[in-house]
Scaffold this active site. Structure first.
Site, PDB file in Angstrom:
ATOM      1  N   ALA A 141       0.854  -1.192   0.000  1.00  0.00           N
ATOM      2  CA  ALA A 141       0.000   0.000   0.000  1.00  0.00           C
ATOM      3  C   ALA A 141       0.888   1.240   0.000  1.00  0.00           C
ATOM      4  CB  ALA A 141      -0.882   0.013   1.246  1.00  0.00           C
ATOM      5  N   VAL A 171       4.027  -1.536   3.572  1.00  0.00           N
ATOM      6  CA  VAL A 171       3.534  -0.181   3.327  1.00  0.00           C
ATOM      7  C   VAL A 171       4.677   0.703   2.846  1.00  0.00           C
ATOM      8  CG1 VAL A 171       2.624   1.887   4.493  1.00  0.00           C
ATOM      9  CG2 VAL A 171       1.692  -0.352   5.071  1.00  0.00           C
ATOM     10  N   LYS A 172       4.343   1.556   1.879  1.00  0.00           N
ATOM     11  CA  LYS A 172       5.312   2.564   1.445  1.00  0.00           C
ATOM     12  C   LYS A 172       4.767   3.924   1.855  1.00  0.00           C
ATOM     13  CE  LYS A 172       6.836   4.671  -2.906  1.00  0.00           C
ATOM     14  NZ  LYS A 172       7.209   4.391  -4.286  1.00  0.00           N
ATOM     15  N   THR A 173       5.582   4.680   2.586  1.00  0.00           N
ATOM     16  CA  THR A 173       5.123   5.991   2.995  1.00  0.00           C
ATOM     17  C   THR A 173       6.275   6.985   2.882  1.00  0.00           C
ATOM     18  OG1 THR A 173       3.833   7.143   4.695  1.00  0.00           O
ATOM     19  CG2 THR A 173       5.608   5.732   5.487  1.00  0.00           C
TER      20      THR A 173
END
Ligand code: 5RP
Length: 261
Positions: A141, A171-173
């Site tokens: 995500a 997750v990529k943020t």
């Protein structure tokens, strides 16, 4: 008992030896963002051997990556909006059958928490998670940030946690101050995006800080392929992510790289 196929695909991306990963992001063109070095995508091929995985779209995979390549693919399967319109208005545009046909290691889409099409984007992610459960394919995500969103730990932590709650495998943020407040509330691995091109030492410092704050790696694009020494830069990032190198040591690796690709 973990799902063998899911775990096997994930361990092609997040290297079991270090528990970390360096992904090269080259999917920017999917919404019309084509920084100079992406104009001729094929030229980026020399970087691939230094990346643990490649994040890109179906079209670019078919056109620009040899099927002989053994680099794990994280396929962006969302589209529908250009940077000229409302970015959050995207849907899933690739079938799971095609993802399997392309032998991808993970599938990815963006979530736009607080964005105009928040619900649609969250349901997009749900679709990927459900597909992943059925076929053993991990989902990444991406916590995309709209123009009006503040990139602080409260927002990025909330978006990352929501992605994990919905079942994303990782997750990529974005990196932000007090990043440990993001990683500490997210039960799945986090990688950071590089963001806009900054001076190399700054980008390396950001990678170092992110790992120190609990990220397991990076999914970096512009700060690698827009560098004057892209090979040196990706090697420098690898040294930080996989070998625990400090910023000075990594910067030297960058400086020793060849100019251009
Ligand atoms: C956009 C993305 C891009 O892959 C990502 O932001 C690109 O990486 P970088 O910021 O390091 O150029 O997911 O939603």
């Amino acid at each position: 008992m973990p799902d063998w196929g899911m775990q096997n695909r994930l361990s092609r991306i997040i290297r079991p030896k270090s528990g970390h990963c360096v992904m090269l992001a080259v999917d920017h063109g999917y919404f019309g963002n084509i920084p100079g070095q992406l104009k001729c995508f094929g030229d980026l091929n020399p970087l691939f051997e230094h990346a643990d995985a490649l994040m890109l779209t179906r079209g670019m995979l078919r056109s620009c990556v040899s099927p002989d390549s053994d680099i794990p693919i994280v396929l962006r399967v969302s589209a529908g909006a250009s940077m000229l319109k409302e970015l959050s208005n995207e849907e899933i545009n690739v079938t799971i059958e095609d993802c399997i046909r392309l032998n991808v290691s993970a599938i990815t889409c963006s979530i736009f928490v607080g964005g105009e099409f928040e619900k649609q984007s969250l349901l997009n992610l749900s679709k990927l998670v459900n597909w992943g459960q059925e076929y053993g394919i991990p989902s990444l995500a991406v916590t995309a940030v709209g123009r009006e969103m503040v990139r602080d730990y409260r927002y990025l932590g909330m978006a990352s946690r929501m992605a994990a709650e919905m079942g994303a495998s990782f997750v990529k943020t974005y990196y932000c101050e007090d990043f440990q407040n993001v990683t500490s509330i997210c039960p799945v691995p986090i990688v950071i995006a590089g963001g806009k091109k900054t001076p190399e030492r700054e980008a390396l410092q950001m990678a170092r800080n992110a790992i120190d704050a609990g990220a397991i790696g990076v999914d970096m694009g512009r700060n690698i392929f827009q560098s004057d020494k892209p090979i040196g830069m990706i090697k420098a990032v690898r040294a930080i992510v996989h070998e625990g190198a400090g910023v000075d040591e990594a910067f030297e690796i960058y400086q020793n790289g060849p100019v251009g690709l």
